[in-house]
Design a protein around this motif. Structure first.
Motif, mmCIF file in Angstrom:
data_model
loop_
_atom_site.group_PDB
_atom_site.id
_atom_site.type_symbol
_atom_site.label_atom_id
_atom_site.label_comp_id
_atom_site.label_asym_id
_atom_site.label_seq_id
_atom_site.Cartn_x
_atom_site.Cartn_y
_atom_site.Cartn_z
ATOM 1 N N SER A 92 1.052 -1.347 0.027
ATOM 2 C CA SER A 92 -0.011 -0.118 0.092
ATOM 3 C C SER A 92 1.046 1.245 0.043
ATOM 4 O O SER A 92 0.555 2.066 -0.754
ATOM 5 N N VAL A 152 -3.548 0.270 -3.251
ATOM 6 C CA VAL A 152 -4.237 0.013 -1.777
ATOM 7 C C VAL A 152 -5.040 -1.154 -2.067
ATOM 8 O O VAL A 152 -5.071 -2.142 -1.188
ATOM 9 N N SER A 189 -4.383 -5.261 -0.389
ATOM 10 C CA SER A 189 -5.323 -5.626 0.594
ATOM 11 C C SER A 189 -5.724 -7.029 0.301
ATOM 12 O O SER A 189 -5.804 -7.944 1.043
ATOM 13 N N ILE A 248 -5.782 -2.045 6.068
ATOM 14 C CA ILE A 248 -5.867 -0.646 5.519
ATOM 15 C C ILE A 248 -5.897 0.144 6.843
ATOM 16 O O ILE A 248 -7.073 0.061 7.243
ATOM 17 N N THR A 251 -3.392 5.387 6.404
ATOM 18 C CA THR A 251 -3.274 5.066 4.890
ATOM 19 C C THR A 251 -4.730 5.668 4.111
ATOM 20 O O THR A 251 -4.356 6.230 3.000
ATOM 21 N N LEU A 263 -4.134 8.360 1.335
ATOM 22 C CA LEU A 263 -4.574 8.202 -0.057
ATOM 23 C C LEU A 263 -5.226 9.202 -0.398
ATOM 24 O O LEU A 263 -5.278 9.685 -1.604
#
Length: 316
Positions: free
Chosen positions: A106, A266, A270, A277, A281, A285
């Motif tokens: 990520s 991301v 995952s 996550i 994050t 993002l």
């Protein structure tokens, strides 16, 4: 009806390309797991990068020959191609492949998505016609704040590790390499330049990697081969499709899809790597996405836009 079909084609192609770019970091980590490459095995990581860049260069050369184009280059452009190879591919991949091993998929995807932001900063200082406007300054600040949030702990303190530093170095190298490459696009075909840059970088990776490891110790499983061909094929395919988008559609409209790269990264991390996550994050993002959208909000001239974005693939 024709406009609807063209719009549908643009959206589907842009989604596919950004999905491919977003999958780079998690698929590299998946390859490390499949080949049992540890974070401290830098030589093995570089050998892995060498396989990918060599495969990508072979695919590009094959495509060029199928299009009946020449792969010859002018002697006067050799030094320039070497510079592009060093920054846009070799150093970019060198830092990225090592940095990803020390970080999550990520984080690697979000960091890679910020290449366009740093590219604007370099362009501001080294290209007279690429000055930053107040809108782009705001977008850059938002994106940079997102990077800070990515490394923020629950106690609101910055926590930067070697993985983050190496990923940033990869972003800087890629952004500078893109700038060097944009200056050559009038003299050398993009595909030819990229194919040679990949080939030269693969040689560098094999020499350094083999020198560090001392022997070729890879045992490729069926899944590892699939991952290798995916990464090599992805690099070539995404470049060719992105070039086609830049040639057929308004650059300002297409460039807005770049914000999907960290989003896909991301999500894929995952799913493939079972990475949780975290809340920071999500925030990072969001800020990076907003920053990318803001700096690309205003439509640019097709020619200038093509020079800026056509080689974005080598940010990872």
């Amino acid at each position: 009806m024709a406009k609807s079909i063209c719009l549908f084609r643009m959206v589907v192609t842009a989604l596919f390309v950004t999905f491919l770019w977003g999958s780079v970091a998690p698929v590299i980590k998946l390859g490390y797991q499949e080949l049992d490459i540890q974070a401290n095995q830098i030589g093995m990581q570089l050998l892995f990068a060498g396989h990918i860049t060599l495969l990508a260069s072979c695919i590009l050369f094959l495509f060029i020959r199928l299009k009946k184009q020449s792969i010859r280059i002018n002697r006067n452009t050799v030094s320039s191609i070497l510079k592009v190879s060093i920054f846009q591919v070799f150093l970019n991949y060198f830092f990225f492949f090592i940095g990803v091993s020390l970080s999550s998929g990520s984080v690697g995807s979000i960091m890679a998505g910020t290449t366009s932001l740093f590219q604007l900063i370099f362009a501001h200082f080294f290209l007279k016609n690429e000055r930053l406007s107040w809108t782009k300054n705001i977008g850059l600040l938002i994106g940079l704040f997102g990077i800070m949030m990515l490394n923020m702990t629950t106690a609101f303190r910055l926590s930067i590790g070697w993985g983050d530093i190496l990923l940033l170095a990869s972003v800087f190298a890629g952004a500078w390499g893109n700038l060097l490459a944009s200056k050559m696009m009038a003299d050398v075909d993009t595909k030819v330049m990229t194919a040679y840059a990949m080939l030269l970088s693969s040689i560098g990776f094999f020499v350094i990697g083999y020198g560090m490891v001392g022997s070729y110790s890879f045992v490729f499983t069926f899944h590892a081969v699939l991952l290798l061909f995916y990464l090599g094929g992805m690099s070539a395919t995404a470049l060719l499709l992105w070039n086609d988008l830049m040639r057929c559609y308004p650059v300002g409209r297409v460039s807005l899809f770049l914000f999907l790269i960290p989003v896909f990264g991301v999500i894929i991390s995952s799913v493939l790597l079972n990475e949780p996550i975290k809340s920071n994050t999500f925030l990072a993002l969001a800020f990076v996405i907003i920053g990318i959208i803001v700096v690309n909000r205003k439509k640019t001239d097709r020619k200038k836009g093509s020079r800026r974005w056509v080689l974005f693939i080598f940010t990872k």
